[in-house]
Scaffold this active site. Structure first.
Site, PDB file in Angstrom:
ATOM      1  N   ILE A  83      -4.046  -0.373   6.850  1.00 31.37           N
ATOM      2  CA  ILE A  83      -2.898  -0.395   5.944  1.00 31.37           C
ATOM      3  C   ILE A  83      -2.700  -1.783   5.331  1.00 31.37           C
ATOM      4  O   ILE A  83      -1.628  -2.110   4.855  1.00 31.37           O
ATOM      5  CB  ILE A  83      -1.616   0.094   6.650  1.00 31.37           C
ATOM      6  CG1 ILE A  83      -1.244  -0.815   7.820  1.00 31.37           C
ATOM      7  CG2 ILE A  83      -1.750   1.541   7.087  1.00 31.37           C
ATOM      8  CD1 ILE A  83       0.157  -0.577   8.342  1.00 31.37           C
ATOM      9  N   CYS A 137      -5.698  12.379  12.291  1.00 32.80           N
ATOM     10  CA  CYS A 137      -7.129  12.567  12.494  1.00 32.80           C
ATOM     11  C   CYS A 137      -7.863  11.240  12.392  1.00 32.80           C
ATOM     12  O   CYS A 137      -7.549  10.410  11.548  1.00 32.80           O
ATOM     13  CB  CYS A 137      -7.688  13.526  11.463  1.00 32.80           C
ATOM     14  SG  CYS A 137      -6.958  15.155  11.530  1.00 32.80           S
TER      15      CYS A 137
END
Length: 185
Positions: free
Chosen positions: A124, A117
């Site tokens: 990250i 989503c």
């Protein structure tokens, strides 16, 4: 999905079964790769993300045995690859937990950039910072994160911001590292 209508002014009593947490399940399932035996995991929510992670594990060679609608056994011993299928992983954000678990086992990982989503920017970078502190070199190419090397102990990893995902991922990688790793923030 069940729906409960509560009318105020009356005493509540009774019992309900609470399903397991998605965020816990999508981290625990990849963590099974670190085991050298069969893992039994219970109270798993019956949702698409869990099915996707289970398919990835199976594709990598893990033997999956469904016990009932909320419990399964995973035998990760047959897993012999550190590469996660791009086709299976790119649709789920939690696929990034395979980075840490594969590093913890093989000291090498190739996983597509997290999908799922679109809740806005969820980088990250803190995961990569932690892996780097453990001695892993990383590159990003062809939509994949490639990590290799490492496995050394790190006296201290300090995250620039609080990140549950990065903390879990670095813990998974550190499980296969020498010595003690301390993670802060």
């Amino acid at each position: 999905m069940d729906k409960f209508m509560i009318e105020g002014g009356h005493r509540l009593c009774g019992e309900i079964n609470i399903s397991g947490a998605k965020n816990a399940a999508v981290a625990i399932l990849p963590a099974s790769i670190l085991s050298n035996g069969i893992c039994r995991i219970e109270n798993i929510p019956n949702i698409t993300d869990v099915a996707s992670i289970t398919r990835i594990l199976s594709d990598m060679g893990a033997k999956i045995r469904v016990l009932n609608k909320s419990s399964l056994e995973i035998d990760p011993r047959p897993v012999s690859t550190y590469v996660v299928s791009d086709e299976l992983a790119r649709h789920i954000r939690g696929s990034y937990y395979f980075l840490g678990s594969l590093l913890g086992r093989f000291r090498h990982a190739v996983v597509t950039m997290p999908g799922g989503c679109d809740f806005g920017v969820r980088p990250i970078d803190q995961h990569l910072k932690g892996f780097n502190a453990l001695g892993y070199a990383w590159t990003i190419g062809d939509g994949n994160v490639h990590l290799q090397g490492g496995g050394k102990k790190s006296e201290d990893i300090y995250f620039d911001l609080v990140s549950v995902g990065a903390t879990v991922n670095v813990m998974l990688a550190a499980a296969g590292a020498e010595g003690t790793t301390t993670i802060e923030n």
